[in-house]
Motif scaffolding. Structure first.
Motif, PDB file in Angstrom:
ATOM      1  N   GLY A  75       0.445  -1.583   0.044  1.00 40.63           N
ATOM      2  CA  GLY A  75       0.111  -0.014  -0.276  1.00 40.63           C
ATOM      3  C   GLY A  75       0.796   1.411  -0.061  1.00 40.63           C
ATOM      4  O   GLY A  75      -0.173   2.221  -0.287  1.00 40.63           O
ATOM      5  N   GLY A 149      -5.343  -5.689  -0.101  1.00 36.08           N
ATOM      6  CA  GLY A 149      -6.866  -4.807  -0.866  1.00 36.08           C
ATOM      7  C   GLY A 149      -6.883  -5.683  -2.483  1.00 36.08           C
ATOM      8  O   GLY A 149      -7.688  -5.135  -3.429  1.00 36.08           O
ATOM      9  N   MET A 153      -5.578  -3.463  -6.040  1.00 36.20           N
ATOM     10  CA  MET A 153      -4.151  -2.331  -5.856  1.00 36.20           C
ATOM     11  C   MET A 153      -3.372  -2.648  -7.242  1.00 36.20           C
ATOM     12  O   MET A 153      -2.228  -1.572  -7.590  1.00 36.20           O
ATOM     13  CB  MET A 153      -3.820  -3.049  -5.259  1.00 36.20           C
ATOM     14  N   SER A 281      -8.632   2.275  -2.557  1.00 38.43           N
ATOM     15  CA  SER A 281      -9.182   0.629  -2.691  1.00 38.43           C
ATOM     16  C   SER A 281      -8.972   0.280  -1.171  1.00 38.43           C
ATOM     17  O   SER A 281      -9.288   1.033   0.076  1.00 38.43           O
ATOM     18  CB  SER A 281      -7.427   0.189  -2.643  1.00 38.43           C
ATOM     19  N   PRO A 282      -9.521  -1.219  -0.652  1.00 42.83           N
ATOM     20  CA  PRO A 282      -9.953  -1.521   0.544  1.00 42.83           C
ATOM     21  C   PRO A 282      -8.718  -1.490   1.281  1.00 42.83           C
ATOM     22  O   PRO A 282      -8.427  -2.220   2.450  1.00 42.83           O
ATOM     23  CB  PRO A 282      -9.759  -3.582  -0.126  1.00 42.83           C
ATOM     24  N   ASN A 283      -7.328  -1.128   0.575  1.00 50.20           N
ATOM     25  CA  ASN A 283      -5.769  -1.307   0.870  1.00 50.20           C
ATOM     26  C   ASN A 283      -6.433  -0.619   2.681  1.00 50.20           C
ATOM     27  O   ASN A 283      -5.303  -0.190   3.446  1.00 50.20           O
ATOM     28  CB  ASN A 283      -4.927  -1.265   0.418  1.00 50.20           C
TER      29      ASN A 283
END
Length: 632
Positions: A75, A149, A153, A281-283
């Motif tokens: 990330g 992520g 990503m 992002s989910p990260n």
């Protein structure tokens, strides 16, 4: 869209108690041991757009949650955090998983794909149709992202919504009206942090975790640009107001317009990034949840390969329905065979195996390739296939790994005599002879080159390149398969999309018609850009340098894709190939759900990342509601 099964390193973000958020690097023996044999309320396998947000939502609701990620954390690496570097990210071995897939069962046709890939005798890749002697055929590259992520990503960050029919199909199959399209929009509002519209614009969210942004399209006001002339011709050919194109290209692609699915329309392409071009992002959501001073009970294990879901007999002695109660994991870096570093001499080929336990549920979120693989390795899938690999059958579920779907993608690419200029043109339209009311082509045009995936993609043809990349929405054939190649969880599955197997002629005609319309619009570029020297699908400079049949044939062999879905699909109760019910529960077992793009009955629109994030938010709502009612 996965993130389920391993890659490199990270460290704990902060220390905490047993229920405090923490991130564990699978290589750190002490930290790993502290979570081995531990029990959580929920275990989520995979940190991509399905699993990552879901794990955060469960932890924020107060449930202890273990998120298992096969990769490391990239990330803070600018290759990933800067969205403009997405092509570099897609090629980066620090996250890239190489799935070598097939488009058909015809080996001759497969090797006609211009970017078919081989392994040479010296270990390098050869890409092309004339391999050197001794080269081993690998297949067509389909990279996934093994990092925190998931594929959010390394993708291009494009945000678009599915057609209403893609949500309503679940209602029609299951009778669950919570999937109605107008009700699903609340999940966009929940997750979105919109940066490009006035605050509180109806139908959008401004307080969520996922930033959305657009790029300025001021170039469209310059009528001297060849790109603007092309834009106006596209407007004419698709029935839009030619005199208003400078405003039309700024239309909100995520807007809730009446009859939006039937409109031929330009849009400003939205992406999941902040105003500064940083990837959202989910990260980011995972790290924000871990760092939150409320100490949400989220534990993230990196470098951890989920090898199978564990089951116990149900407490109900009458039904004896298997109950998912844990996950077996292997710890270490680059353990999965799709990781290009897996064969490196300094990589441990197998890591220590341990078990973690779930009080409530296990949620599989590995994506369209890895979710069916994990289910099958766990004994949930077609009995004959499991028996072939001597895997004990927990539940005979024939649909696992079937009905794999993907959009067809192609591109009209050419070199002008000079640059076309301008910016990206985003257009959704209905090809001239498509059946049904809805538009079926998503295209984005500009001075770029994208021709699918292969090691080292894309080819840079220089400043005079111009392309319209095309996505065929809702193709008629959905006959792909994800089959086990081995009972070894480190071995990737055998993936065959079976492109154009059903109604292929119709879909190819739609793609050819779309290419013809776009090619006609290009001629408006005028001097000094013309003539275009087309690279594909009709090579050359002549207006009629290939017939419709030639064009269809070329599109058939050269189509590519990267929006896999539907391999563990939701379906009707009486459908023998249905894997999930409308609440994401795996049929025939308890305590097990699948929450990722594999759950969609068909590909959700042109780009599935945002629909999958919305699906994740819906799943969290369902799971938390069931937990409160005690009805998992």
């Amino acid at each position: 869209m996965r993130g389920a099964l391993v890659s490199l390193a990270a460290t704990a973000l902060f220390a905490g108690g047993a229920l405090a958020g923490r991130m564990i690097d699978g290589r750190l023996a002490a930290d790993r041991a502290s979570s081995d044999n531990s029990t959580y309320d929920y275990i989520v396998i995979g940190s991509g757009p399905g699993g990552g947000p879901l794990a955060c939502d469960l932890a924020r609701a107060g449930y202890s949650t273990l998120l298992i990620e096969a990769g490391d954390d990239q990330g803070d690496n600018p290759i990933y955090s800067e969205l403009g570097n997405f092509n570099t990210a897609g090629n980066d071995p620090d996250s890239r998983w190489d799935f070598w897939i097939k488009h058909s069962d015809d080996p001759v046709r497969e090797k006609e794909f211009a970017h078919y890939t081989y392994r040479t005798t010296n270990g390098s890749f050869y890409v092309g149709t004339e391999p050197p002697a001794g080269a081993t055929p690998l297949g067509i590259q389909y990279p996934r992202a093994g990092t925190l992520g998931g594929c959010a990503m390394h993708n291009g960050g494009v945000c678009s919504l599915p057609q209403d029919d893609d949500w309503n199909i679940v209602v029609n199959m299951t009778g669950d009206t919570s999937w109605e399209a107008d009700k699903m929009r609340k999940y966009l509002i929940k997750v979105e942090k919109n940066t490009y519209l006035p605050a509180n614009t109806t139908g959008h969210g401004f307080n969520g975790w996922l930033s959305t942004a657009v790029q300025p399209a001021r170039w469209a006001h310059d009528n001297t640009l060849p790109a603007t002339r092309v834009l106006k011709k596209m407007a004419e050919l698709t029935g839009q107001n030619v005199s208003d194109v400078a405003n039309l290209v700024n239309q909100d692609i995520l807007g809730d317009y009446p009859h939006k699915d039937t409109l031929n329309a330009f849009y400003n392409m939205a992406q999941h990034e902040d105003k500064g071009g940083k990837r959202s992002s989910p990260n980011n959501y995972i790290k924000a949840t871990l760092k939150d001073p409320k100490n949400y009970p989220l534990t993230v294990r990196l470098n951890t390969l989920a090898t199978r879901v564990l089951f116990a007999d149900s407490k109900n002695t009458t039904t004896k329905i298997p109950q998912a109660n844990g996950v077996e994991v292997m710890s270490g870096a680059s353990l999965y065979g799709a990781d290009p570093r897996h064969t490196n001499a300094n990589v441990t080929k197998q890591g220590p195996v341990s078990k973690v336990w779930a009080r409530r549920e296990v949620i599989v979120a590995g994506g369209a390739f890895n979710s069916p693989q994990i289910l099958k390795l766990s004994g949930v899938g077609p009995a004959a296939e499991l028996t072939k690999f001597k895997i004990p059958v927990v539940k005979d579920l024939p649909g696992v790994g079937e009905r794999l779907a993907d959009n067809y993608e192609g591109s009209l690419l050419a070199l002008g005599q000079q640059p076309v200029g301008g910016g990206i043109i985003t257009l959704m339209f209905k090809s001239p002879n498509a059946t049904g009311p809805n538009r079926n082509i998503f295209t984005w045009c500009g001075a770029f080159s994208f021709e699918g995936f292969w090691p080292g993609f894309p080819t840079d043809y220089g400043p005079n390149e111009y392309e319209c990349a095309m996505v065929h929405i809702n193709p008629h054939s959905q006959a792909g398969t994800v089959r086990l190649a081995s009972a070894d969880p480190q071995v990737p599955p055998d993936i065959n999309f079976n492109f154009f197997l059903n109604n292929g002629t119709e879909d190819l005609q739609h793609l050819a018609e779309a290419a013809n319309l776009l090619r006609t619009a290009w001629q408006a570029a005028g001097a000094p850009v013309l003539p275009f020297n087309e690279k594909h699908p009709c090579p050359g400079t002549g207006a009629g340098n290939c017939t419709d049949a030639d064009e269809r044939a070329l599109l058939k062999t050269q189509a590519y894709s990267h929006h896999a879905s539907s391999s563990c699909a939701i379906g009707a109760e009486n459908d023998p190939l249905a894997v999930l019910d409308s609440k994401f529960r795996v049929r025939g077992v308890h305590g097990l759900r699948v929450v990722d793009a594999s759950a969609f009955p068909r590909v959700p629109g042109a780009f599935p990342v945002l629909p999958t994030i919305m699906l994740s938010a819906k799943a969290a709502e369902e799971i938390i509601s069931d937990a409160k009612k005690g009805t998992q």
